[in-house]
Design a protein around this motif. Sequence first.
Motif, short mmCIF file in Angstrom:
data_model
loop_
_atom_site.label_atom_id
_atom_site.label_comp_id
_atom_site.label_asym_id
_atom_site.label_seq_id
_atom_site.Cartn_x
_atom_site.Cartn_y
_atom_site.Cartn_z
N VAL A 1 -15.76 -0.32 -40.76
CA VAL A 1 -14.40 -0.01 -41.20
C VAL A 1 -14.53 0.86 -42.44
O VAL A 1 -15.28 0.52 -43.37
CB VAL A 1 -13.59 -1.28 -41.51
CG1 VAL A 1 -12.27 -0.92 -42.19
CG2 VAL A 1 -13.31 -2.05 -40.23
N ILE A 2 -13.85 1.98 -42.44
CA ILE A 2 -13.94 2.94 -43.54
C ILE A 2 -12.64 2.93 -44.32
O ILE A 2 -11.56 3.14 -43.77
CB ILE A 2 -14.23 4.35 -42.99
CG1 ILE A 2 -15.56 4.35 -42.23
CG2 ILE A 2 -14.23 5.38 -44.11
CD1 ILE A 2 -15.78 5.57 -41.38
N GLY A 3 -12.74 2.67 -45.60
CA GLY A 3 -11.57 2.62 -46.45
C GLY A 3 -10.74 1.38 -46.21
O GLY A 3 -10.98 0.60 -45.27
N SER A 4 -9.76 1.17 -47.06
CA SER A 4 -8.86 0.04 -46.91
C SER A 4 -7.51 0.42 -47.50
O SER A 4 -7.39 1.36 -48.28
CB SER A 4 -9.41 -1.21 -47.63
OG SER A 4 -9.51 -0.98 -49.03
N SER A 5 -6.51 -0.32 -47.07
CA SER A 5 -5.17 -0.12 -47.63
C SER A 5 -4.85 -1.28 -48.57
O SER A 5 -5.56 -2.29 -48.60
CB SER A 5 -4.14 -0.01 -46.51
OG SER A 5 -4.05 -1.22 -45.79
N SER A 6 -3.79 -1.14 -49.31
CA SER A 6 -3.38 -2.17 -50.26
C SER A 6 -3.03 -3.47 -49.55
O SER A 6 -2.94 -3.52 -48.32
CB SER A 6 -2.20 -1.67 -51.09
OG SER A 6 -1.13 -1.29 -50.24
N ALA A 7 -2.82 -4.51 -50.31
CA ALA A 7 -2.64 -5.85 -49.76
C ALA A 7 -1.49 -5.94 -48.77
O ALA A 7 -1.51 -6.79 -47.87
CB ALA A 7 -2.43 -6.85 -50.89
N VAL B 1 -0.14 6.04 -45.56
CA VAL B 1 -1.41 5.56 -45.01
C VAL B 1 -1.24 5.27 -43.53
O VAL B 1 -0.17 4.86 -43.08
CB VAL B 1 -1.89 4.28 -45.77
CG1 VAL B 1 -1.02 3.09 -45.45
CG2 VAL B 1 -3.35 3.99 -45.45
N MET B 2 -2.30 5.51 -42.77
CA MET B 2 -2.34 5.15 -41.36
C MET B 2 -3.79 4.87 -40.99
O MET B 2 -4.71 5.08 -41.78
CB MET B 2 -1.75 6.25 -40.47
CG MET B 2 -2.59 7.49 -40.32
SD MET B 2 -1.87 8.64 -39.12
CE MET B 2 -3.16 9.88 -39.00
N SER B 3 -4.00 4.40 -39.77
CA SER B 3 -5.35 4.12 -39.27
C SER B 3 -5.70 5.04 -38.11
O SER B 3 -4.80 5.55 -37.42
CB SER B 3 -5.44 2.66 -38.80
OG SER B 3 -5.22 1.75 -39.85
N ALA B 4 -6.99 5.23 -37.90
CA ALA B 4 -7.48 5.96 -36.74
C ALA B 4 -8.72 5.25 -36.21
O ALA B 4 -9.53 4.72 -37.00
CB ALA B 4 -7.81 7.41 -37.09
#
Length: 435
Positions: A377-383, A362-365
């Motif tokens: 904010v689109i989508g999320s990552s785990s805790a 996973v990464m962000s853009a």
Amino acid sequence: MFTFWGQKQPFCDGINRRNFLSVGAFGAGLTLADVLRAKASGPDAAVPAAPIPTSAPKAAIMVYLPGGPSHIDMYDPKPDAPAEFRGEFGTIPTSLPGVRFSEYMPLQARMMDKFAVVRSLVANDEHSDSYVMTGYTEQVNRAAAQGQHPSFGAVMSKLRAGTGDIPPFVSLRGMSMGTEPGFLGVGHRPFTPDGPGRDNLRLANGVSAPRLDERKDLLAKFDTARREADATGSMKGMDAFAQRAFDMIASGTVRKALDLKQEDPRTRDRYKNVEQFLTARRLVESGVGCVTLSYGGWDTHSGNFKTLRKQLPELDRGIANLVQDLDDRGMLNDVVVVVWGEFGRTPKINMTDAGRDHWSPVMSALVAGGGLKMGQVIGSSSARGEYPKDRPYKVPHLLATLYRAMGIDPGMTFPNGSGRPMYVLDERAMVNELV
């Protein structure tokens, strides 16, 4: 390097030539006219699968963070995670309720309404900018690059082809695998002004505009003689390309865009140490279709927090100034900005070196402008920032969305070197929340 006639000198082919006077360069041993010729004599025109209408020509600024920036220390902090995951940085609220950024990005946090952050991008574990610039992982060496898929900027170059004296694709980070044109041909490599091109985009000392016109006429006469002797017809159309080459050099539009001294000193001060962002803005203002730049080094296997304490504030300033300036000039709707690297960093800190290692799950853009939907904010990552929790998207999906913002159908095809039609992107689903 584009050249003009100088003093007479005999060559072994029997033609009395003159010494060449250098006035411009595009790199790779090609003359500017060669590059322009290559654009038209390359593969056949692209075949659109489903044309996408656009109200006006748009531009893209692609900010690449080489080495893989840490998503968890920037756009996707985890303040409630254990210390060995959340790291040393605090977080701050953004202008979007419930959304927090790293404490070292206050300028972007205050203008979150102008941004969209994708927090659930699945990357590729490869130290290469090819994936985020082409949508493919194939480009591993330059020798094979000419047969592979083109970069985003090269596709724009092929379809836009520039207007008059403006190059359609400019790289402020030189040549890299992520800027290669692949099977579109070398005519769609970017202009790289930090090479010899910057100094050579001006008339040589003592060469006035009338003298340039005289040299243009001499070149046309010489090309006519060459064309008459060329049974293959390869010189066909030389005049038009030479004319465009002269126009680019003589008008000085690109040279003026690169000259930051023409900006207000207060503006230059705002961009101190991040001048590439200002240059990118000036280039798209001048009509360039795609500008790519890079900033910093993000391969923080050791000293992650020490490095980011220095780099994040300046990156924050560069991005915030660029996007705000585009907005103030009424350009943001027509210019899309994307900021990303090749992957994220390990959510768990390697305590030996206080670093974070490669992390492709996973990464962000960050995205801004281009007529896309901002303030989200689109989508999320785990805790603990380890995997996508929801709305997982792949890198090509975001690229497809950027193409759409440019009015380009990612399902269109170009023939490769063997004539086989190739899609711009094989994975063409878009990030639906942005459109």
